[in-house]
Write an enzyme that holds these catalytic residues in place. Structure first.
Site, PDB file in Angstrom:
ATOM      1  CG  ASN A 208      53.755 135.155 -49.733  1.00 34.14           C
ATOM      2  OD1 ASN A 208      53.873 135.960 -48.992  1.00 34.14           O
ATOM      3  ND2 ASN A 208      52.693 134.874 -50.167  1.00 34.14           N
ATOM      4  CB  ALA A 272      48.541 141.478 -51.268  1.00 33.77           C
ATOM      5  CG  ASP A 276      50.631 132.502 -58.179  1.00 34.54           C
ATOM      6  OD1 ASP A 276      50.159 133.548 -58.078  1.00 34.54           O
ATOM      7  OD2 ASP A 276      51.961 132.624 -58.310  1.00 34.54           O
ATOM      8  CE  LYS A 285      47.863 117.582 -36.857  1.00 32.23           C
ATOM      9  NZ  LYS A 285      48.563 117.245 -35.338  1.00 32.23           N
ATOM     10  CG  ASP A 304      46.465 137.648 -61.290  1.00 30.14           C
ATOM     11  OD1 ASP A 304      45.966 138.855 -60.770  1.00 30.14           O
ATOM     12  OD2 ASP A 304      47.321 137.408 -61.726  1.00 30.14           O
ATOM     13  CE  LYS A 340      49.792 139.419 -62.746  1.00 28.64           C
ATOM     14  NZ  LYS A 340      49.751 138.843 -61.352  1.00 28.64           N
TER      15      LYS A 340
END
Ligand code: CTP
Length: 395
Positions: A208, A272, A276, A285, A304, A340
């Site tokens: 990301n 961070a 997910d 490969k 998580d 959380k």
């Protein structure tokens, strides 16, 4: 801290003017400061300016007999508790690294038995030059604390690393170098930062856009307040902030294991951008199929890390999560806080260019409500958050 003495060497660069502000901040922090100006430094600020701000004589020449009679250069270098160089120019770093003593500043640096802290500032190419990097590596190996310069627009019109860190950041480094009993001294704080990479096969991965900048700045700000900081970093190319213990990881599962291994902690700040999901990575490969059929990836949910910690018996006393959202920022952050088991969620709207950018707009969602800090540089968000953490742990 009161009464500790700083010997400040002001080198010859445009950033020398910021040394004047630093003198003011050092004194405000209860320290005394005596300045040495190099010949180059005198082209940018005058001895009179520094003498007025420090209320101490300013030294400029090795051959000043009056100084030798009243205070020899050896004594000058040893009377201080810490020698600080602002700005440390490429030339000054090079002469230090080579052990050259051809003016008052370098002679003091060679004669001192006290810790030395250098805040470099120079043109981006000069900083990146192999010779400067070699000199910095040598000085660090010799025990000198060399701060990383900031990245940004430079007085010379170029852009990149080479700017002098803000005087507040230099003061924090000074306090740390003096072993100051900062408000977080004796505390262990965990910080996660950066993205995670989830491999697809030996050459591909899912990632990301997190740059790690905000988490690294928070780790540095916490260390500056005296905390022992463990920074668990995903794959980023950022330098490790001064005084921080860094553990590099690649995947979410490695990050979870590193967090677990670093416990117990008094506080944890989970910045961070953890992936997910991961996929069952192929050992070889993945090749294109002759019939053009696309590969299919089977996703499995990652642990998580924040939620696990939030509901574990080893939960730190203060647990802080981040929430990157593109819509309904506060509502999502509030729900995440409960789900959380975090004390605070620092919510940021990442619909703009926050990821990788220098600024951040955040909302601190806690049991007390929402506090908003609009459009601040990431290092200012970091110092404010560190102060808030220190206050919370003290109370
Ligand atoms: N986080 C974590 N481990 C994960 C996912 C997220 O520790 N596997 C932490 C992040 O470090 C951050 C907080 O949880 O502190 C929120 O992350 P975010 O990606 O915004 O939340 P998600 O749980 O992914 O929620 P959603 O996908 O619904 O936005």
């Amino acid at each position: 801290m009161n009464g500790r003495k700083i010997l400040l060497i002001v080198g010859g660069g445009i950033a020398a003017y910021k040394a004047c502000e630093l003198v003011r901040l050092i004194r405000k922090a209860g320290l005394s400061v005596r300045c040495v100006l190099t010949a180059g430094g005198q082209q940018f600020v005058t001895p009179m300016t520094l003498a007025a701000l420090s209320e101490q004589p300013v030294h400029t020449s090795l051959w000043d007999l009056k100084d030798e009679a009243e205070m020899g250069h050896i004594q000058l270098s040893r009377q201080a508790d810490l020698v600080v160089i602002v700005p440390a120019t490429a030339d000054l770093l090079a002469r230090m690294a080579a052990g050259i003593a051809d003016d008052l500043a370098t002679t003091l640096l060679l004669a001192t038995d006290k810790p030395v802290l250098a805040a470099p500032a120079m043109n981006v190419r000069m900083w990146g030059h192999a010779a400067t990097q070699r000199n910095v590596a040598q000085l660090r190996a010799d025990g000198v604390t060399v701060l990383e310069p900031d990245e940004g627009a430079m007085a010379c019109g170029e852009y990149g690393p080479g700017r002098l860190p803000d005087p507040e950041i230099i003061l924090a480094a000074i306090q740390r170098a003096l072993g100051a009993a900062g408000p977080l001294a004796g505390r262990h704080i965990l910080v996660t930062a950066g993205p995670t990479h989830e491999p697809i096969d030996p050459v591909r991965y899912i990632a990301n856009r997190s740059s790690g900048k905000q988490g690294f700045a928070i780790a540095g700000a916490l260390a500056a307040l005296g905390a022992r900081v463990t920074l668990i970093a995903g794959p980023v190319t950022l330098p490790t902030p001064a005084g921080v213990n860094r553990v590099d990881v690649e995947t979410a599962r490695e990050m979870a294991a590193a967090v677990d291994a670093a416990l117990p902690a008094d506080a944890a700040v989970m910045v961070a951008a953890v992936a997910d999901w991961h996929v069952a990575a192929a050992g070889q490969k993945i090749k294109k199929q002759a019939d053009g059929a696309p590969p299919s990836l089977a996703f499995t949910e990652n642990p998580d890390i924040l939620a696990t910690l939030g509901h574990s018996a080893r939960r730190p006393g203060l647990l802080i999560g981040f929430a990157a959202e593109t819509q309904d920022v506060i509502a999502h952050a509030t729900a995440k806080r409960t789900r959380k088991g975090a004390d605070w969620i620092v919510a940021n709207d990442v619909s703009g260019d926050v990821m990788g950018g220098a600024n951040n707009s955040v909302h601190i969602v806690s049991a007390d409500g929402v506090e908003s800090w609009p459009d601040l540089p990431k290092d200012v968000v970091a110092t404010r958050l560190a102060d808030r953490i220190a206050a919370a742990l003290a109370g």
